[in-house]
Design an enzyme around this catalytic site. Sequence first.
Site, short mmCIF file in Angstrom:
data_model
loop_
_atom_site.label_atom_id
_atom_site.label_comp_id
_atom_site.label_asym_id
_atom_site.label_seq_id
_atom_site.Cartn_x
_atom_site.Cartn_y
_atom_site.Cartn_z
N CYS A 249 -54.11 -7.50 95.10
CA CYS A 249 -55.30 -8.16 95.65
C CYS A 249 -55.75 -7.59 96.99
O CYS A 249 -56.95 -7.49 97.24
CB CYS A 249 -55.07 -9.66 95.72
SG CYS A 249 -55.05 -10.36 94.05
N ASP B 296 -54.69 -14.42 99.72
CA ASP B 296 -53.74 -15.05 98.78
C ASP B 296 -52.35 -15.40 99.36
O ASP B 296 -51.33 -15.16 98.69
CB ASP B 296 -53.55 -14.15 97.54
CG ASP B 296 -54.85 -13.92 96.78
OD1 ASP B 296 -55.90 -14.41 97.22
OD2 ASP B 296 -54.82 -13.22 95.75
N LYS C 281 -61.09 -17.18 93.77
CA LYS C 281 -61.38 -16.12 92.81
C LYS C 281 -60.47 -16.23 91.60
O LYS C 281 -59.39 -16.83 91.69
CB LYS C 281 -61.20 -14.75 93.48
CG LYS C 281 -59.77 -14.54 93.96
CD LYS C 281 -59.62 -13.27 94.73
CE LYS C 281 -58.22 -13.05 95.22
NZ LYS C 281 -57.19 -12.94 94.16
C1 VGL Z 1 -52.34 -11.10 92.61
C2 VGL Z 1 -51.49 -10.49 90.58
C3 VGL Z 1 -52.18 -11.51 89.97
C4 VGL Z 1 -52.38 -10.84 94.09
C5 VGL Z 1 -53.04 -12.12 92.02
O1 VGL Z 1 -52.71 -11.77 94.87
O2 VGL Z 1 -52.09 -9.69 94.48
N1 VGL Z 1 -51.57 -10.28 91.89
N2 VGL Z 1 -52.95 -12.32 90.70
#
Ligand code: VGL
Length: 198
Positions: A152, A9, A107
């Site tokens: 994540c 991410d 995802k």
């Molecule tokens: C994430 C919160 C919501 C992350 C993704 O990448 O850690 N955190 N969506």
Amino acid sequence: MTSALIVIDVQNDFCSGGALEVPEGDQIVAPINLMIDDASIVILSQDWHPKNHASFAENHEGSTPFDVIEMPYGSQTLWPSHCVMGTRGAEFHGLLNTSRANAVIRKGSTSTIDSYSTFFENDRKTPTGLSGLLRECGVKTLTLVGLATDFCVAFSALDAIAQGFEVNMPLHACRAIDNQGSLADALTKLKLNGVRLV
Ligand code: VGL
Ligand code: ZN
């Protein structure tokens, strides 16, 4: 022994000026690029939500970001709307070297369920297919880096251990959201489960 680098991410919305900015998120791009240069298999994950996603505070009347609600699969932190599929916020950080990626795992695309982990959605049952891909390529050891350490990356690391992989997590290439002690909690769990924090 085959290993893979999993980059979690590293997207605009988690970096400076993004909708769910992770403090110092941008600082991991350079060290991750160096690791990408040396990796034999590179997997990128991308948080990829529809606008009506159940993890967005905006979609729950009277809620504000960081409230926690109960969902059929357990408790869910509500977030500012982020990484909406097809938007600039969902794109990878502009300086991340994506050219050597063998695969991109998206995802969180089902509106009713969040997916912190790049292996399973938050019901801990619905797979993304990443385990099978890695196994079929003979991968035994994973290095996990990216955003956010306490969500994540941590969820992915714990699932990876449960799937039988050896997991390294170099913390200099991760940054945390750290909401209400979430970073300390995550680090404790990661150590207990045998993730190698380096
Ligand atoms: C994430 C919160 C919501 C992350 C993704 O990448 O850690 N955190 N969506
Ligand atoms: Zn998300």
